[in-house]
Motif scaffolding. Structure first.
Motif, PDB file in Angstrom:
ATOM      1  N   PHE A 291       0.779  -1.142  -0.263  1.00  0.00           N
ATOM      2  CA  PHE A 291      -0.315   0.176   0.117  1.00  0.00           C
ATOM      3  C   PHE A 291       0.514   1.260  -0.072  1.00  0.00           C
ATOM      4  N   TRP A 292       1.940   1.273   0.771  1.00  0.00           N
ATOM      5  CA  TRP A 292       2.565   2.461   1.239  1.00  0.00           C
ATOM      6  C   TRP A 292       3.471   2.670   0.063  1.00  0.00           C
ATOM      7  N   LYS A 293       3.692   1.823  -1.502  1.00  0.00           N
ATOM      8  CA  LYS A 293       4.428   1.902  -2.079  1.00  0.00           C
ATOM      9  C   LYS A 293       3.811   2.291  -3.244  1.00  0.00           C
ATOM     10  N   SER A 294       2.501   2.471  -3.404  1.00  0.00           N
ATOM     11  CA  SER A 294       1.284   2.703  -4.318  1.00  0.00           C
ATOM     12  C   SER A 294       0.883   4.669  -4.126  1.00  0.00           C
ATOM     13  N   ASP A 295       0.710   4.878  -5.610  1.00  0.00           N
ATOM     14  CA  ASP A 295       0.985   6.313  -5.830  1.00  0.00           C
ATOM     15  C   ASP A 295      -0.792   6.674  -5.999  1.00  0.00           C
ATOM     16  N   ILE A 296      -1.420   4.973  -6.644  1.00  0.00           N
ATOM     17  CA  ILE A 296      -3.302   5.766  -6.199  1.00  0.00           C
ATOM     18  C   ILE A 296      -3.645   3.796  -5.798  1.00  0.00           C
ATOM     19  N   THR A 297      -4.372   4.334  -4.984  1.00  0.00           N
ATOM     20  CA  THR A 297      -5.869   3.117  -5.141  1.00  0.00           C
ATOM     21  C   THR A 297      -7.216   3.414  -5.836  1.00  0.00           C
ATOM     22  N   TRP A 298      -7.168   1.542  -6.125  1.00  0.00           N
ATOM     23  CA  TRP A 298      -8.667   1.784  -7.141  1.00  0.00           C
ATOM     24  C   TRP A 298      -9.417   1.044  -5.711  1.00  0.00           C
ATOM     25  N   LYS A 299     -10.359   1.264  -5.462  1.00  0.00           N
ATOM     26  CA  LYS A 299     -11.236   0.503  -4.533  1.00  0.00           C
ATOM     27  C   LYS A 299     -12.528   0.364  -4.926  1.00  0.00           C
ATOM     28  N   LEU A 300     -13.409  -1.038  -5.931  1.00  0.00           N
ATOM     29  CA  LEU A 300     -14.374  -1.368  -5.823  1.00  0.00           C
ATOM     30  C   LEU A 300     -15.412  -1.673  -4.863  1.00  0.00           C
ATOM     31  N   GLU A 301     -16.282  -1.633  -4.432  1.00  0.00           N
ATOM     32  CA  GLU A 301     -17.097  -2.312  -3.721  1.00  0.00           C
ATOM     33  C   GLU A 301     -18.908  -2.074  -4.044  1.00  0.00           C
TER      34      GLU A 301
END
Length: 206
Positions: free
Chosen positions: A26-36
């Motif tokens: 997580f802390w190495k990513s530039d953006i996160t995309w979550k689908l719920e």
């Protein structure tokens, strides 16, 4: 492609392994995309959810608000590291008790900086020819090593994840999530119109 993920080979992660793997990436990513996509879960580790399930809505909302300070610190660290969090939340009308509760939490997250948009569950139908869309989390966009999780539940409770690392597959799934994102309505606009005025949800039992 999102609806096909449950049938594709992946690395199976127990709950503890998923949490450790998530924190590592997580802390190495530039953006996160979550689908719920699902509209009912159980979160027995959340005191706010337990209060809602037991029928004490006022206590549930109070406990949710008490999470604001910690979430604010989390958002400050995200901002410092340049990480953007985006979430697509499918909703039904009227909302399930779980969804009504979760949206009260998510509106706090959105007020602090997470970018959250909502879509009616009917918008998922075109891609649900082989079953309901899974719960998906993609870490990284420009990252050389993106990671994607098909999050797993047992009886509505978080149980682990299936991990994907193949860049082309992740790119396709990320694009599909981004398409939903572009269609969605900002949670901070949706919430006061559709959720804030609702009466307390019925007790659910724990």
């Amino acid at each position: 492609m999102l609806d096909q993920l449950p049938r594709l080979p992946a690395q199976e992660l127990t709950l503890d392994d998923y949490r450790a793997d998530f924190l590592q990436n997580f802390w190495k990513s530039d953006i996160t995309w979550k689908l719920e996509r699902q509209v009912t879960f159980k979160e027995p580790a959340s005191a706010s959810w337990v209060a809602m399930a037991e029928g004490d809505w006022d206590k549930s909302l109070r406990l949710a608000e008490e999470l604001r300070a910690g979430r604010h610190e989390h958002q400050r660290e995200l901002d410092r590291k340049g990480i953007t969090q985006r979430r697509v939340r499918f909703v039904c009308d009227p909302p399930t008790p779980y969804l009504q509760w979760e949206l009260h939490l998510l509106v706090i997250w959105a007020q602090l900086g997470e970018q959250i948009r909502v879509l009616p569950t009917a918008a998922a139908s075109p891609r649900e020819t082989q079953g309901t869309l899974p719960e998906v989390l993609v870490l990284g966009h420009d990252s050389a090593n993106p990671v994607m999780y098909d999050i797993q539940y047992e009886n509505g409770v978080l149980a682990g994840a299936r991990k994907f690392t193949e860049p082309d597959l992740i790119k396709i799934c990320r694009h599909e999530i981004m398409t939903y994102w572009e269609q969605g309505e900002d949670l901070l606009r949706y919430f006061p119109q559709k959720i804030a005025h609702l009466p307390p949800p019925a007790p659910q039992g724990v």
